[in-house]
Design an enzyme around this catalytic site. Structure first.
Site, PDB file in Angstrom:
ATOM      1  CG  HIS A  51      -5.017  -6.799   0.111  1.00  0.00           C
ATOM      2  ND1 HIS A  51      -6.162  -6.995   0.846  1.00  0.00           N
ATOM      3  CD2 HIS A  51      -5.121  -7.594  -0.982  1.00  0.00           C
ATOM      4  CE1 HIS A  51      -6.938  -7.859   0.211  1.00  0.00           C
ATOM      5  NE2 HIS A  51      -6.326  -8.234  -0.899  1.00  0.00           N
ATOM      6  CE  LYS A  61      -3.914  -2.349   2.089  1.00  0.00           C
ATOM      7  NZ  LYS A  61      -4.864  -2.351   3.196  1.00  0.00           N
ATOM      8  CE1 TYR A  66      -9.047  -4.069   1.094  1.00  0.00           C
ATOM      9  CE2 TYR A  66      -8.464  -1.985   0.077  1.00  0.00           C
ATOM     10  CZ  TYR A  66      -8.094  -3.130   0.763  1.00  0.00           C
ATOM     11  OH  TYR A  66      -6.794  -3.336   1.120  1.00  0.00           O
ATOM     12  CD  GLU A  89      -8.144  -9.791  -3.274  1.00  0.00           C
ATOM     13  OE1 GLU A  89      -8.871  -9.474  -2.318  1.00  0.00           O
ATOM     14  OE2 GLU A  89      -7.016 -10.307  -3.102  1.00  0.00           O
ATOM     15  CG  ASN A 126      -2.727  -3.570   7.313  1.00  0.00           C
ATOM     16  OD1 ASN A 126      -1.637  -3.991   6.957  1.00  0.00           O
ATOM     17  ND2 ASN A 126      -3.578  -4.272   8.032  1.00  0.00           N
TER      18      ASN A 126
END
Length: 147
Positions: A115, A9, A49, A126, A112
């Site tokens: 992922h 991220k 998401y 994904e 965070n």
């Protein structure tokens, strides 16, 4: 062999930890078969998401994801999702064990740093969302069998 989608991220990119995190994944023996730097659109982040759409943290999660570039990856190995999830650690940093990526590099759940797909079905969805078929390369690894 199975595959897992993983994403570093914006916080990892901004903190210049990309190489260090990828090194940990590779040292475990995970094979990178897809890798790219992407600045996600809001639409892509919301689709990624979508299962969290009705949760109170959805907007801040999407805002964080679109705040800068991410490194999207397709990893491959036997039991790839399970292995990757163990390396990544629990989502909540206070519960992530030292030695895991989140346990070593993450303090805030809202920020965070990584992922990873939570199931083979999520991985498939994904990967299709982030990668075209011609962006994934199942190359011959001379190290196969050593891990």
């Amino acid at each position: 062999m199975s595959r897992c989608f993983a994403m570093l991220k914006p916080g990892v990119v901004n903190r210049r930890l990309v190489g260090e995190v990828i090194e940990r994944l590779e040292k475990k023996g995970l094979k990178i078969v897809g890798l790219k730097l992407v600045h996600p659109t809001r639409e892509l982040a919301e689709e990624h998401y979508f299962e969290h759409k009705d949760k109170p943290f959805f907007e801040s999660l999407v805002d964080y994801l679109v705040s800068g570039p991410v490194v999207a990856m397709v990893l491959q190995a036997d039991d790839c999702v399970l292995i990757t999830r163990k390396l990544v650690g629990k989502t909540k940093p206070s519960e992530a064990e030292p030695g895991t990526i989140r346990g070593d590099y993450c303090v805030h759940t809202e920020r965070n740093i990584i992922h990873a797909s939570d199931s083979d079905e999520s991985a498939e969805r994904e990967i299709k969302l982030w990668f075209k078929d011609n962006e994934i390369f199942d190359w011959n690894d001379c190290e196969d069998g050593w891990y």
